[in-house]
Design an enzyme around this catalytic site. Sequence first.
Site, PDB file in Angstrom:
ATOM      1  N   GLU A 282       0.822  -1.201   0.000  1.00  0.00           N
ATOM      2  CA  GLU A 282       0.000   0.000   0.000  1.00  0.00           C
ATOM      3  C   GLU A 282       0.858   1.253   0.000  1.00  0.00           C
ATOM      4  OE1 GLU A 282      -3.383  -0.710   0.106  1.00  0.00           O
ATOM      5  OE2 GLU A 282      -3.585   1.408  -0.343  1.00  0.00           O
ATOM      6  N   ASN A 447      -7.155  11.914  -7.233  1.00  0.00           N
ATOM      7  CA  ASN A 447      -7.550  12.341  -5.887  1.00  0.00           C
ATOM      8  C   ASN A 447      -6.503  13.294  -5.326  1.00  0.00           C
ATOM      9  OD1 ASN A 447      -9.804  10.574  -5.723  1.00  0.00           O
ATOM     10  ND2 ASN A 447      -8.408   8.874  -5.297  1.00  0.00           N
TER      11      ASN A 447
HETATM   12  P1  NAD Z   1       1.808   7.785 -10.469  1.00  0.00           P
HETATM   13  O1  NAD Z   1       2.725   8.807  -9.953  1.00  0.00           O
HETATM   14  O2  NAD Z   1       2.228   6.354 -10.495  1.00  0.00           O
HETATM   15  O3  NAD Z   1       1.380   8.175 -11.985  1.00  0.00           O
HETATM   16  C1  NAD Z   1       1.083   9.463 -12.446  1.00  0.00           C
HETATM   17  C2  NAD Z   1       1.273   9.498 -13.963  1.00  0.00           C
HETATM   18  O4  NAD Z   1       0.765  10.736 -14.457  1.00  0.00           O
HETATM   19  C3  NAD Z   1       2.708   9.400 -14.419  1.00  0.00           C
HETATM   20  O5  NAD Z   1       2.780   8.572 -15.556  1.00  0.00           O
HETATM   21  C4  NAD Z   1       3.066  10.823 -14.840  1.00  0.00           C
HETATM   22  O6  NAD Z   1       4.015  10.847 -15.870  1.00  0.00           O
HETATM   23  C5  NAD Z   1       1.726  11.308 -15.338  1.00  0.00           C
HETATM   24  N1  NAD Z   1       1.571  12.762 -15.319  1.00  0.00           N
HETATM   25  C6  NAD Z   1       1.930  13.619 -14.357  1.00  0.00           C
HETATM   26  N2  NAD Z   1       1.616  14.880 -14.736  1.00  0.00           N
HETATM   27  C7  NAD Z   1       1.043  14.799 -15.937  1.00  0.00           C
HETATM   28  C8  NAD Z   1       0.502  15.747 -16.840  1.00  0.00           C
HETATM   29  N3  NAD Z   1       0.488  17.029 -16.551  1.00  0.00           N
HETATM   30  N4  NAD Z   1       0.001  15.295 -18.003  1.00  0.00           N
HETATM   31  C9  NAD Z   1       0.014  13.988 -18.299  1.00  0.00           C
HETATM   32  N5  NAD Z   1       0.489  13.046 -17.476  1.00  0.00           N
HETATM   33  C10 NAD Z   1       1.003  13.446 -16.315  1.00  0.00           C
HETATM   34  O7  NAD Z   1       0.453   7.940  -9.642  1.00  0.00           O
HETATM   35  P2  NAD Z   1      -0.761   6.899  -9.563  1.00  0.00           P
HETATM   36  O8  NAD Z   1      -0.602   6.042  -8.370  1.00  0.00           O
HETATM   37  O9  NAD Z   1      -0.962   6.272 -10.876  1.00  0.00           O
HETATM   38  O10 NAD Z   1      -1.964   7.882  -9.231  1.00  0.00           O
HETATM   39  C11 NAD Z   1      -2.379   8.864 -10.146  1.00  0.00           C
HETATM   40  C12 NAD Z   1      -3.646   9.488  -9.648  1.00  0.00           C
HETATM   41  O11 NAD Z   1      -4.687   8.517  -9.659  1.00  0.00           O
HETATM   42  C13 NAD Z   1      -3.566  10.041  -8.232  1.00  0.00           C
HETATM   43  O12 NAD Z   1      -4.165  11.305  -8.174  1.00  0.00           O
HETATM   44  C14 NAD Z   1      -4.393   9.071  -7.438  1.00  0.00           C
HETATM   45  O13 NAD Z   1      -5.060   9.706  -6.374  1.00  0.00           O
HETATM   46  C15 NAD Z   1      -5.390   8.579  -8.455  1.00  0.00           C
HETATM   47  N6  NAD Z   1      -5.927   7.261  -8.107  1.00  0.00           N
HETATM   48  C16 NAD Z   1      -7.270   7.111  -8.072  1.00  0.00           C
HETATM   49  C17 NAD Z   1      -7.830   5.905  -7.716  1.00  0.00           C
HETATM   50  C18 NAD Z   1      -9.330   5.749  -7.714  1.00  0.00           C
HETATM   51  O14 NAD Z   1     -10.023   6.574  -8.116  1.00  0.00           O
HETATM   52  N7  NAD Z   1      -9.878   4.678  -7.283  1.00  0.00           N
HETATM   53  C19 NAD Z   1      -7.003   4.846  -7.392  1.00  0.00           C
HETATM   54  C20 NAD Z   1      -5.607   5.008  -7.463  1.00  0.00           C
HETATM   55  C21 NAD Z   1      -5.083   6.237  -7.824  1.00  0.00           C
END
Ligand code: NAD
Length: 591
Positions: A282, A447
């Site tokens: 996690e 989020n």
């Molecule tokens: P992460 O850091 O692994 O991935 C983020 C990605 O976004 C990376 O590939 C990065 O290059 C890209 N990125 C960053 N800025 C950008 C931009 N301006 N334009 C295009 N791409 C961009 O993070 P993650 O764990 O994948 O989480 C991403 C988001 O998803 C978070 O906000 C998280 O809260 C959300 N999330 C939501 C849920 C849900 O709704 N159930 C679950 C997990 C994660």
Amino acid sequence: MESTMKDLRGGATVLDMDPKSTVGGGVEDVYGEDCATEDQLVTPWTVSVASGYSLLRDPRHNKGLAFTEKERDAHYLRGLLPPVVATQQLQEKKLMHSIRKYQLPIQKYMAMMELEERNERLFYKLLIDNVEELLPIVYTPTVGEACQKYGSIFKRPQGLYISLKEKGKILDVLKNWPERSIQVIVVTDGERILGLGDLGCQGMGIPVGKLALYTALGGVRPSACLPITIDVGTNNEKLLKDEFYIGLRQRRATGQEYAELLHEFMTAVKQNYGEKVLIQFEDFANHNAFELLAKYGTTHLVFNDDIQGTASVVLAGVIAALKLLGGSLADHTFLFLGAGEAGTGIAELIALEMSKRSNAPVEETRKKIWLVDSKGLIVSSRKDSLQHFKQPWAHEHEPVNNLLDAVKAIKPTVLIGSSGVGRTFTKEVVEAMASLNEKPLILALSNPTSQSECTAEEAYTWTKGKAIFASGSPFDPVEYEGKVYVSGQANNAYIFPGFGLGLVISGAIRVHDDMLLAASEALAGQVSEENYANGLTYPPFSNIRKISAHIAANVAAKAYELGLATRLPRPENLVKYAESCMYSPVYRSYR
Ligand code: NAD
């Protein structure tokens, strides 16, 4: 009762004796202990029956004012409680009343945590009966603030801390935990806590919160849940300088040092709890998250909620949305903004489901899915410079460097935001989706709310009410031209508790992608015609225990089908079996 207590105390005296006194066989074994163990060090454990004052201080058994007259007599409680005997319902009413009076969510969080320390069943009764109200308190977003303030708000430690100081002794640390029969471990290294970054050792709030949901929503017994924080240091300068910081005051260990500690941990867990204990990773930073999942997926029962749980919950929403959009999964084209843990995890699971449904190889179905990262559309000319988890998505296409142009070029039917960057689904992007599709499916998953790619109001107004919309953080219903639009929430809490329960009740020894697909299908199957009529692609959260039982049953069925289940024989009706295994917070009667 009294004689039992005396006997037990007598037993403790024996065990408390200096074990060295019998070493060497010079001292007679007056207590009848097995001579073969004489030269071994033993764990001085005792079993005792709680009564009187200690019963009131034991959160697992305490009922407070709900102890009956008979129980007060039998368990030496007379005079230790005021005269009134309350029902659990009345206690719940009183506590909800006082929790609602707090202005700040963090105060509500602290009140809930204090309740958990005082009376565990009442804590879970409140959480289960008021799930929609208390989930944001016990879990995201409030738990994030709790982690930030962890050092100052906690009086008693929760969970198990394993730091670099425990290297070489992790098995012993696990043995310090009071419970022997553990079914689910949630572990973090605190490097990427929600959207808050590196909180080091203070990340403990996350495993504690997730496991509370395992019990409340999935019915896993609280005593079978173990929260763990692995402390390899922190790169958070503020914490390093904070004199009250509770963790190791050093920068994060990486590379071999990190890998060795994690490996010792994974080995010790299996040694101590066996093959069937679920280890949920996690809030690890994404490089470690992908690596740990790949490395231990074949030897341990591991699950990563950020990657797999998110993928499963989003796939469920997409499957459900097909009823509203029309066509099969393979008829749709997907475009993601954000190619990290969430984005690539979701993309892969959609490709797998598409492959299963259309009998096409997954290499082919991946081509229906495109991802944009911070450098633009992921295309084949970028392949050599891409991280390995992005490489399967580098399809043949000329470079496109922004989302709007990518929408125009790819013409997606589904747009998914997983970038963590708010307001990136601009008016032009959303309007382009509406001009390409009769009913565009738009999922803004990032989020917290401030990072959502667009709001529900923007999605509905910019598409003139055509969009089917769901988000990571909840939005209030939106009124547009006299019609009320209710959006769904792609909340991981729909999936992981039921998923974990399914693994536990089947005694599964490995997680297989097909189990994730089974979980998605079960969740999508819980969306009713009435929900569809309101434009919803997720069922109401208030039914979560029933939803979890259905997910657990589908996951367990898949585990049996794949030969990964060890609890035999297979129960005939898995939904009924799952329900019968679920923890109930209702007080039990004491003899
Ligand atoms: P992460 O850091 O692994 O991935 C983020 C990605 O976004 C990376 O590939 C990065 O290059 C890209 N990125 C960053 N800025 C950008 C931009 N301006 N334009 C295009 N791409 C961009 O993070 P993650 O764990 O994948 O989480 C991403 C988001 O998803 C978070 O906000 C998280 O809260 C959300 N999330 C939501 C849920 C849900 O709704 N159930 C679950 C997990 C994660």
